[in-house]
Scaffold this motif. Structure first.
Motif, PDB file in Angstrom:
ATOM      1  N   TYR A  86       0.812  -1.211   0.000  1.00 10.79           N
ATOM      2  CA  TYR A  86       0.000   0.000   0.000  1.00 10.79           C
ATOM      3  C   TYR A  86       0.850   1.268   0.000  1.00 10.79           C
ATOM      4  N   ILE A  87       1.842   1.333   0.844  1.00 12.26           N
ATOM      5  CA  ILE A  87       2.644   2.549   0.953  1.00 12.26           C
ATOM      6  C   ILE A  87       3.338   2.854  -0.378  1.00 12.26           C
ATOM      7  N   GLU A  88       3.908   1.834  -0.996  1.00  9.65           N
ATOM      8  CA  GLU A  88       4.558   2.035  -2.292  1.00  9.65           C
ATOM      9  C   GLU A  88       3.558   2.506  -3.339  1.00  9.65           C
ATOM     10  N   TRP A  89       2.361   1.896  -3.322  1.00  5.43           N
ATOM     11  CA  TRP A  89       1.313   2.275  -4.273  1.00  5.43           C
ATOM     12  C   TRP A  89       0.900   3.729  -4.049  1.00  5.43           C
ATOM     13  N   SER A  90       0.673   4.115  -2.776  1.00  6.97           N
ATOM     14  CA  SER A  90       0.214   5.475  -2.497  1.00  6.97           C
ATOM     15  C   SER A  90       1.283   6.505  -2.854  1.00  6.97           C
ATOM     16  N   GLU A  91       2.552   6.189  -2.611  1.00 10.39           N
ATOM     17  CA  GLU A  91       3.633   7.100  -3.001  1.00 10.39           C
ATOM     18  C   GLU A  91       3.686   7.266  -4.523  1.00 10.39           C
ATOM     19  N   ARG A  92       3.487   6.169  -5.242  1.00  8.82           N
ATOM     20  CA  ARG A  92       3.467   6.241  -6.703  1.00  8.82           C
ATOM     21  C   ARG A  92       2.307   7.107  -7.185  1.00  8.82           C
ATOM     22  N   LYS A  93       1.145   6.957  -6.552  1.00  7.40           N
ATOM     23  CA  LYS A  93      -0.025   7.753  -6.938  1.00  7.40           C
ATOM     24  C   LYS A  93       0.220   9.239  -6.693  1.00  7.40           C
ATOM     25  N   LEU A  94       0.857   9.560  -5.575  1.00  5.69           N
ATOM     26  CA  LEU A  94       1.198  10.961  -5.309  1.00  5.69           C
ATOM     27  C   LEU A  94       2.142  11.496  -6.381  1.00  5.69           C
ATOM     28  N   ASN A  95       3.121  10.706  -6.766  1.00  5.38           N
ATOM     29  CA  ASN A  95       4.062  11.107  -7.819  1.00  5.38           C
ATOM     30  C   ASN A  95       3.366  11.263  -9.170  1.00  5.38           C
ATOM     31  N   GLU A  96       2.262  10.535  -9.368  1.00  3.81           N
ATOM     32  CA  GLU A  96       1.490  10.628 -10.607  1.00  3.81           C
ATOM     33  C   GLU A  96       0.531  11.819 -10.582  1.00  3.81           C
ATOM     34  N   GLY A  97       0.461  12.509  -9.444  1.00  5.02           N
ATOM     35  CA  GLY A  97      -0.371  13.700  -9.375  1.00  5.02           C
ATOM     36  C   GLY A  97      -1.707  13.546  -8.679  1.00  5.02           C
ATOM     37  N   VAL A  98      -1.954  12.399  -8.065  1.00  4.31           N
ATOM     38  CA  VAL A  98      -3.200  12.230  -7.318  1.00  4.31           C
ATOM     39  C   VAL A  98      -3.162  13.163  -6.112  1.00  4.31           C
ATOM     40  N   SER A  99      -4.267  13.758  -5.813  1.00  2.55           N
ATOM     41  CA  SER A  99      -4.396  14.712  -4.706  1.00  2.55           C
ATOM     42  C   SER A  99      -3.886  14.129  -3.391  1.00  2.55           C
TER      43      SER A  99
END
Length: 82
Positions: A29-42
């Protein structure tokens, strides 16, 4: 098709064994959420997900993954209208 008794036993097992597991404690989860933040997710959306938990049986902890995280994010985006 399960009988009423089988369903009742399954529900009892879930109630006895299940527990709330924070998303942040689930594998990947943490890796996924960090990737999403890097992709521009709020950041607000990810922070909301960071605070969620899933009710799981102990053996189900390892079966939750990216597909479930993506679905939770999509549902949240729909709810927020983003």
């Amino acid at each position: 098709m399960a009988t009423d008794k089988e369903i009742a036993l399954q529900v009892q097992r879930l109630q006895d064994s299940g527990r709330d597991v924070p998303l942040m404690q689930l594998p990947g989860y943490i890796e996924w959420s960090e990737r999403k933040l890097n992709e521009g997710v709020s950041e607000a959306l990810i922070a909301h997900l960071d605070g969620l938990a899933m009710f799981l049986l102990p053996e189900d902890d390892q079966t939750v993954g990216i597909d479930e995280y993506e679905e939770l994010l999509e549902d949240l985006i729909e709810q927020c209208g983003e």
